[in-house]
Design an enzyme around this catalytic site. Sequence first.
Site, PDB file in Angstrom:
ATOM      1  N   ALA A 120      40.609  37.459 -27.988  1.00  0.00           N
ATOM      2  CA  ALA A 120      40.428  36.299 -27.502  1.00  0.00           C
ATOM      3  C   ALA A 120      41.394  36.009 -26.563  1.00  0.00           C
ATOM      4  O   ALA A 120      42.412  35.149 -26.662  1.00  0.00           O
ATOM      5  CB  ALA A 120      40.247  35.392 -28.668  1.00  0.00           C
ATOM      6  N   TYR A 151      51.786  30.077 -22.174  1.00  0.00           N
ATOM      7  CA  TYR A 151      50.175  30.409 -22.498  1.00  0.00           C
ATOM      8  C   TYR A 151      49.415  31.214 -21.628  1.00  0.00           C
ATOM      9  O   TYR A 151      49.007  32.396 -22.094  1.00  0.00           O
ATOM     10  CB  TYR A 151      49.472  29.146 -23.052  1.00  0.00           C
ATOM     11  CG  TYR A 151      48.043  29.397 -23.325  1.00  0.00           C
ATOM     12  CD1 TYR A 151      48.029  29.947 -24.742  1.00  0.00           C
ATOM     13  CD2 TYR A 151      46.975  29.077 -22.781  1.00  0.00           C
ATOM     14  CE1 TYR A 151      46.717  30.126 -25.496  1.00  0.00           C
ATOM     15  CE2 TYR A 151      45.837  29.354 -23.167  1.00  0.00           C
ATOM     16  CZ  TYR A 151      45.617  29.796 -24.471  1.00  0.00           C
ATOM     17  OH  TYR A 151      44.401  29.965 -25.071  1.00  0.00           O
TER      18      TYR A 151
END
Length: 318
Positions: A120, A151
């Site tokens: 993902a 991130y």
Amino acid sequence: MGTLRGYDKRIMVTGGAGFLGSHLCERLLADGHDVLCVDNYFTGSRHNIAHLLNNTRFEAMRHDVTFPLYVEVDEIYNLACPASPVHYQFDPVQTTKTSVHGAINVLGLAKRLGARILQASTSEVYGDPTVHPQPEEYWGNVNPIGPRACYDEGKRCAETLFFDYHRQHGLPIKVVRIFNTYGPRMHPNDGRVVSNFIMQALKGEPITIYGEGQQTRAFCYVDDLIEGFVRFMGTPEQHTGPLNLGNPGEFTMLELAEKVIRLTGTSSKIVHKPLPQDDPKQRRPDIAKAKSLLGWEPKVPLDDGLERTIAYFRSRFL
């Protein structure tokens, strides 16, 4: 390692107690598979999977993917990583470790088992895009030292690792790039725009918009996204991705706020605050590949999805 009983599989979902993970676990169980949910509950919640615990095909394991994991499964969906700025910036070093060490660990497991594995990934790999809408071929515009980099760059490195395991070891991989997704079981304090607006509206608080509210996002309802996951995992091995999954319908933050105000019937007023650093001005997926390969496109209109999400937040948090 072949499937255990012909039609059904034993499938591991890391981050399985999170927003997306819990919906995926639910879907895989409904499809007749055994599901191993792995989560360290940093942003995931036992409440999200409580209704699955009595299912004999479901198993929950508390584990942090930054440490190796030794289990026997047929397929792996790797969803482990905090996905909202509030959570991934809380401990940015751990966020990078979760993406990078986590990928190394689940890829090592998949290699040992010969298991198909889906990563993902995220539309954040495109950063603040200079190409619009974003096709999979676009390399992105990411600030590698900014507050979101833990991130963005962590996910980019995870994609690198997946493709290197595929090229070097012949591992069957799938990489999806998820655009903004919303729905029941979102964390109420995750700082993401849909949950923010709904919680503020339901409490009658001012609805916070950053800048003039003209930045755009495309919102995909969670059921549509999970359908895309499952379809992509079922494609032949030569289809590795990366594959954009998201809703190409684009809305400004101001439009979204006005929809939430109307659907909740709140008396909340809109207030404006300065834009955060590196906040993308626009984000919309090019989903031509998903349409062509999977026959997939989002079905749930934004108003319908928001109504379901608002109902969930009302029943769970008020």
